[in-house]
Scaffold this active site. Structure first.
Site, PDB file in Angstrom:
ATOM      1  N   GLY A   9       0.886  -1.373   0.078  1.00 10.39           N
ATOM      2  CA  GLY A   9       0.040  -0.039   0.032  1.00 10.39           C
ATOM      3  C   GLY A   9       0.856   1.064   0.025  1.00 10.39           C
ATOM      4  N   LEU A  10       1.337   1.440  -1.351  1.00 12.79           N
ATOM      5  CA  LEU A  10       2.366   2.773  -1.416  1.00 12.79           C
ATOM      6  C   LEU A  10       1.686   3.950  -1.799  1.00 12.79           C
ATOM      7  CD1 LEU A  10       4.766   0.590  -2.606  1.00 12.79           C
ATOM      8  CD2 LEU A  10       4.658   1.327  -0.429  1.00 12.79           C
ATOM      9  N   ALA A  11       0.516   4.566  -1.393  1.00 18.92           N
ATOM     10  CA  ALA A  11      -0.183   5.648  -1.635  1.00 18.92           C
ATOM     11  C   ALA A  11       0.830   6.835  -0.645  1.00 18.92           C
ATOM     12  CB  ALA A  11      -1.498   5.793  -1.184  1.00 18.92           C
ATOM     13  N   VAL A  12       0.575   7.863  -0.486  1.00 18.18           N
ATOM     14  CA  VAL A  12       1.050   8.850   0.191  1.00 18.18           C
ATOM     15  C   VAL A  12       1.690   8.378   1.564  1.00 18.18           C
ATOM     16  CG1 VAL A  12       0.701  11.133  -0.689  1.00 18.18           C
ATOM     17  CG2 VAL A  12      -0.843  10.059   1.006  1.00 18.18           C
ATOM     18  N   ARG A  33      -0.893  -2.869  -4.732  1.00 16.36           N
ATOM     19  CA  ARG A  33      -1.790  -3.694  -5.683  1.00 16.36           C
ATOM     20  C   ARG A  33      -1.398  -3.184  -7.288  1.00 16.36           C
ATOM     21  NH1 ARG A  33      -8.284  -2.133  -5.422  1.00 16.36           N
ATOM     22  NH2 ARG A  33      -7.076  -0.214  -5.854  1.00 16.36           N
ATOM     23  N   LYS A  75      -6.281   1.765   2.030  1.00 12.59           N
ATOM     24  CA  LYS A  75      -7.387   2.258   2.547  1.00 12.59           C
ATOM     25  C   LYS A  75      -8.413   1.423   3.556  1.00 12.59           C
ATOM     26  CE  LYS A  75     -11.251   4.373   0.096  1.00 12.59           C
ATOM     27  NZ  LYS A  75     -11.204   5.947   0.162  1.00 12.59           N
ATOM     28  N   SER A 128      -0.367   8.478  13.611  1.00 10.54           N
ATOM     29  CA  SER A 128      -0.533   9.887  13.342  1.00 10.54           C
ATOM     30  C   SER A 128       0.269  10.888  12.906  1.00 10.54           C
ATOM     31  CB  SER A 128      -1.208  10.620  14.683  1.00 10.54           C
ATOM     32  OG  SER A 128      -1.761  11.998  14.414  1.00 10.54           O
ATOM     33  N   GLY A 129       0.214  11.984  12.248  1.00  9.21           N
ATOM     34  CA  GLY A 129       1.132  12.903  11.767  1.00  9.21           C
ATOM     35  C   GLY A 129       1.051  13.084  10.150  1.00  9.21           C
ATOM     36  N   LYS A 183      -6.057   5.677  18.639  1.00  7.78           N
ATOM     37  CA  LYS A 183      -5.738   6.610  17.519  1.00  7.78           C
ATOM     38  C   LYS A 183      -7.161   7.162  17.353  1.00  7.78           C
ATOM     39  CE  LYS A 183      -4.213   8.643  13.915  1.00  7.78           C
ATOM     40  NZ  LYS A 183      -5.024   8.673  12.912  1.00  7.78           N
ATOM     41  N   HIS A 186      -7.654   9.838  19.914  1.00 11.39           N
ATOM     42  CA  HIS A 186      -6.543  11.132  19.422  1.00 11.39           C
ATOM     43  C   HIS A 186      -7.482  11.888  18.541  1.00 11.39           C
ATOM     44  CE1 HIS A 186      -4.081  12.759  16.424  1.00 11.39           C
ATOM     45  NE2 HIS A 186      -3.117  13.068  17.240  1.00 11.39           N
ATOM     46  N   ASN A 187      -7.922  11.316  17.254  1.00 10.28           N
ATOM     47  CA  ASN A 187      -8.856  12.034  16.371  1.00 10.28           C
ATOM     48  C   ASN A 187      -9.870  12.916  16.904  1.00 10.28           C
ATOM     49  OD1 ASN A 187      -6.622  10.598  14.910  1.00 10.28           O
ATOM     50  ND2 ASN A 187      -8.030  10.553  13.041  1.00 10.28           N
ATOM     51  N   GLU A 190      -8.712  15.788  18.633  1.00  9.19           N
ATOM     52  CA  GLU A 190      -8.312  16.725  17.776  1.00  9.19           C
ATOM     53  C   GLU A 190      -9.577  17.463  17.075  1.00  9.19           C
ATOM     54  OE1 GLU A 190      -6.099  14.794  14.542  1.00  9.19           O
ATOM     55  OE2 GLU A 190      -7.195  15.720  13.059  1.00  9.19           O
ATOM     56  N   LYS A 261     -13.878  12.595   7.831  1.00 12.51           N
ATOM     57  CA  LYS A 261     -13.570  11.283   7.273  1.00 12.51           C
ATOM     58  C   LYS A 261     -14.115  10.158   8.197  1.00 12.51           C
ATOM     59  CE  LYS A 261      -9.696  11.557   4.127  1.00 12.51           C
ATOM     60  NZ  LYS A 261      -8.446  11.218   3.948  1.00 12.51           N
TER      61      LYS A 261
HETATM   62  P1  NBP Z   1      -5.470   5.670   0.643  1.00  3.94           P
HETATM   63  O1  NBP Z   1      -6.243   5.631   1.933  1.00  3.94           O
HETATM   64  O2  NBP Z   1      -5.883   6.805  -0.355  1.00  3.94           O
HETATM   65  O3  NBP Z   1      -5.475   4.215   0.084  1.00  3.94           O
HETATM   66  C1  NBP Z   1      -4.889   4.016  -1.004  1.00  3.94           C
HETATM   67  C2  NBP Z   1      -3.905   2.628  -1.078  1.00  3.94           C
HETATM   68  O4  NBP Z   1      -4.917   1.496  -0.774  1.00  3.94           O
HETATM   69  C3  NBP Z   1      -3.459   2.313  -2.416  1.00  3.94           C
HETATM   70  O5  NBP Z   1      -2.172   1.896  -2.165  1.00  3.94           O
HETATM   71  C4  NBP Z   1      -4.492   1.384  -3.131  1.00  3.94           C
HETATM   72  O6  NBP Z   1      -3.625   0.614  -3.839  1.00  3.94           O
HETATM   73  C5  NBP Z   1      -4.704   0.658  -2.027  1.00  3.94           C
HETATM   74  N1  NBP Z   1      -5.847  -0.116  -2.239  1.00  3.94           N
HETATM   75  C6  NBP Z   1      -7.113   0.055  -2.330  1.00  3.94           C
HETATM   76 BR1  NBP Z   1      -7.915   1.769  -2.109  1.00  3.94          BR
HETATM   77  N2  NBP Z   1      -7.963  -1.086  -2.463  1.00  3.94           N
HETATM   78  C7  NBP Z   1      -7.390  -2.044  -2.295  1.00  3.94           C
HETATM   79  C8  NBP Z   1      -7.459  -3.407  -2.365  1.00  3.94           C
HETATM   80  N3  NBP Z   1      -8.704  -3.850  -2.348  1.00  3.94           N
HETATM   81  N4  NBP Z   1      -6.454  -4.089  -2.285  1.00  3.94           N
HETATM   82  C9  NBP Z   1      -5.249  -3.703  -2.243  1.00  3.94           C
HETATM   83  N5  NBP Z   1      -4.940  -2.424  -2.084  1.00  3.94           N
HETATM   84  C10 NBP Z   1      -5.931  -1.323  -2.191  1.00  3.94           C
HETATM   85  O7  NBP Z   1      -4.127   6.170   1.107  1.00  3.94           O
HETATM   86  P2  NBP Z   1      -3.250   6.632   2.242  1.00  3.94           P
HETATM   87  O8  NBP Z   1      -3.993   8.372   2.223  1.00  3.94           O
HETATM   88  O9  NBP Z   1      -1.904   6.673   2.182  1.00  3.94           O
HETATM   89  O10 NBP Z   1      -3.816   6.220   3.523  1.00  3.94           O
HETATM   90  C11 NBP Z   1      -3.451   4.997   4.028  1.00  3.94           C
HETATM   91  C12 NBP Z   1      -4.089   4.500   5.328  1.00  3.94           C
HETATM   92  O11 NBP Z   1      -3.282   5.458   6.300  1.00  3.94           O
HETATM   93  C13 NBP Z   1      -5.378   4.677   5.343  1.00  3.94           C
HETATM   94  O12 NBP Z   1      -6.249   3.707   6.144  1.00  3.94           O
HETATM   95  C14 NBP Z   1      -5.771   5.998   6.157  1.00  3.94           C
HETATM   96  O13 NBP Z   1      -6.662   6.412   6.769  1.00  3.94           O
HETATM   97  C15 NBP Z   1      -4.375   5.976   6.995  1.00  3.94           C
HETATM   98  N6  NBP Z   1      -4.112   7.368   7.393  1.00  3.94           N
HETATM   99  C16 NBP Z   1      -3.887   8.400   6.428  1.00  3.94           C
HETATM  100  C17 NBP Z   1      -3.300   9.817   6.962  1.00  3.94           C
HETATM  101  C18 NBP Z   1      -3.325  10.721   5.778  1.00  3.94           C
HETATM  102  O14 NBP Z   1      -2.894  12.035   6.341  1.00  3.94           O
HETATM  103  N7  NBP Z   1      -3.488  10.456   4.771  1.00  3.94           N
HETATM  104  C19 NBP Z   1      -2.965   9.755   8.304  1.00  3.94           C
HETATM  105  C20 NBP Z   1      -3.166   8.829   9.270  1.00  3.94           C
HETATM  106  C21 NBP Z   1      -3.561   7.457   8.570  1.00  3.94           C
HETATM  107  P3  NBP Z   1      -3.810   1.142  -5.798  1.00  3.94           P
HETATM  108  O15 NBP Z   1      -2.526   2.032  -5.986  1.00  3.94           O
HETATM  109  O16 NBP Z   1      -3.553   0.054  -6.214  1.00  3.94           O
HETATM  110  O17 NBP Z   1      -4.972   1.775  -6.018  1.00  3.94           O
END
Ligand code: NBP
Length: 477
Positions: A9-12, A33, A75, A128-129, A183, A186-187, A190, A261
């Site tokens: 899971g290599l989004a942000v 994925r 996600k 968090s962060g 967590k 915490h939110n 927040e 969210k």
């Molecule tokens: P996202 O919450 O936007 O998720 C995107 C990632 O999930 C991508 O890697 C995507 O793969 C993968 N994914 C999805 Br959508 N469906 C999938 C499936 N069925 N099988 C496998 N992979 C799947 O990313 P994020 O904003 O980096 O957040 C990640 C987690 O961290 C979340 O749970 C979020 O709530 C939590 N979080 C976020 C923050 C923040 O500031 N953003 C802070 C703290 C915690 P793909 O590339 O193939 O679509």
């Protein structure tokens, strides 16, 4: 090469967490994925450390040293279950799956139980962060087994934020869902912090008559005192930002509809289930909902309100000082409520959460990081069974000193028609706890009248009912 840790899971968030591990000297296996994201990470940041990019689940699992440590940053919700379903059959007893997403703690409990049957450690870890924290040091709240923490703790300590005294912002919160529960809370806290800051801003704007730039200065001053915190700091930054297109303060050109969210809502839902009054957090969640009801707001613009009275310069400055007192007092109460919820969750699920440690790991990396948290840690260290933060002598004394101004600000807000739901709710909570007698006695009388729900008496034991429809004699029930 074998990797010490893997991130799928290599989004942000996942990308930055993977980079953080690599920058700290760990070899990191990568998986996503959609493989393009994995390639992009290696193309752009491959020189930051040792990465092992993989394309299939099998390759990913094979790249990890045993026992395996897999961080899942997808996600929250169904995607997490999908990932577990894909990887669990490839794992062996002793391996660890770390879910760093914003999962609901009940889901974490379910997943932990299910994977435990297979001998796999499932670690629900609140992180968090935001993006910045994931890269440079987040606050990490892991749940799960002791055994998994023995293996993961040192790595998490390395990548976590460090508090001012150098302590890593991570601790083993407790078993199964404890980390995600903390967590979530915490939110929720927040949300309350942000709403209280918002109310202070609105009072300085509408009652003191200050410009956005002037209010930014006020917050900057507050940030040098007891309110010193990340949220106060960024509030000043946002308020002093000028929109390039219009030349107006940025805050004046942003649509006033707050989104969410879900973690704030969960905090309130769970509080209702546990019977914990978290009115400050609830009002913060409701305030976001109110802001989004555009049609309702449009239809209500003409409703009667008081005539506002503009303050003179000196009065305005004195009022700003009072608002600081109100903000601080309400903040103490909303933290009191949030910590009560964690204590109740801990008791309900047998988590044995050390609340002082929770406050300590929130001192760095997370959104509510603040000097104030040190005080909470000290309060719980002095008295681990502290029934409420308000029972701590130093917090009680501070509220005692702030309360006149706190009441004045809320009275002024009501008189001038400025909504301050979180200020008002936290004061009402404080006064409810203080009250010698609550109207709950009358409520019991009403319940007994219409539903024979019975009541207890102040002067003797037992459960009683009054024959309201008859001669009103009292009977033992
Ligand atoms: P996202 O919450 O936007 O998720 C995107 C990632 O999930 C991508 O890697 C995507 O793969 C993968 N994914 C999805 Br959508 N469906 C999938 C499936 N069925 N099988 C496998 N992979 C799947 O990313 P994020 O904003 O980096 O957040 C990640 C987690 O961290 C979340 O749970 C979020 O709530 C939590 N979080 C976020 C923050 C923040 O500031 N953003 C802070 C703290 C915690 P793909 O590339 O193939 O679509």
């Amino acid at each position: 090469t074998t990797a010490q840790i893997g991130v799928t899971g290599l989004a942000v968030m996942g990308r930055n967490l993977a980079r953080n591990f690599a920058r700290n000297g760990y070899t990191v296996a990568l998986h996503n994925r959609t493989a393009a994201r994995t390639r992009e990470l290696v193309d752009r940041f491959g020189d930051e450390g040792d990465f092992v990019p993989t394309e299939t689940a099998k390759e990913f699992v094979a790249a990890l040293e045993r026992p395996r440590r897999l961080v899942v940053m997808v996600k929250a919700g169904d995607p997490t279950d999908a990932v577990i379903k894909e990887f669990a059959p490839l794992l062996e007893p002793g391996d660890m799956i770390i879910d760093g997403g914003n999962a609901h703690f009940a889901d974490t409990r379910r997943r932990e139980k299910q994977l435990r049957e297979q001998g796999i450690h499932f670690v629900g870890a609140g992180i968090s962060g935001g993006e910045e924290g994931a890269l440079n040091g987040p606050s990490i709240m892991p749940g799960g087994s002791e055994e998994s923490y023995a293996s993961l703790g040192p790595m998490l300590a390395k990548i976590s934020a460090k508090a001012k005294d150098g302590a890593p912002c991570v601790t083993h919160v407790g078993p199964d869902g404890a980390g995600h529960f903390v967590k979530m809370t915490h939110n929720g806290i927040e949300y309350a912090d942000m709403q209280l800051i918002g109310e202070a801003y609105q009072l300085l704007r509408d009652v003191a008559g200050y410009s956005a730039a002037q209010i930014a200065d006020v917050f900057r001053t507050w940030n040098t005192g007891r309110l010193d915190s990340y949220l106060i700091e960024i509030t000043a930054e946002v308020l002093s930002h000028v929109d390039e297109a219009t030349g107006k303060p940025f805050v004046d050109v942003v649509l006033d509809q707050a989104e969410q969210k879900g973690t704030g809502r969960w905090t309130v839902q769970i509080a209702l289930d546990l019977g914990v009054p978290v009115s400050g957090i609830a009002e913060a969640v409701f305030a976001r909902s109110v802001s989004g009801h555009t049609a309702l707001r449009e239809a209500s613009r003409h409703l009667a309100g008081p005539t506002a009275r503009k303050l003179g310069e000196e009065e305005a400055a004195a009022f700003a000082d009072q608002v600081e007192q109100a903000l601080y007092a309400s903040k103490i109460v909303s933290y009191t409520q949030g910590f009560h919820e964690m204590a109740a969750g801990s008791a309900e699920y047998d988590w044995n959460i050390d609340l002082g440690k929770v406050a300590a790991i929130w001192r760095g990396g997370c959104i509510i990081r603040a000097a104030f948290l040190d005080r909470i840690t000290r309060a719980y260290e002095a008295q681990p069974q502290l029934p409420s933060l308000l029972s701590d002598k130093s917090f009680a004394e501070e509220i005692a000193a702030a309360q006149d101004d706190w009441r004045d600000v809320i009275a002024t807000a009501a008189r001038q028609g400025v909504p301050t739901p979180a200020f008002a709710a936290t004061l009402a909570y404080y006064d409810s706890l203080r009250a010698e007698r609550l109207p709950a006695a009358l409520t019991q009388g009403q319940r007994d009248y219409f539903g024979a729900h019975t009541y207890r008496r102040t002067d003797r034991d037992g459960v009683f009912h009054t024959l309201w429809g008859g001669d009103k004699t009292e009977v033992d029930s």
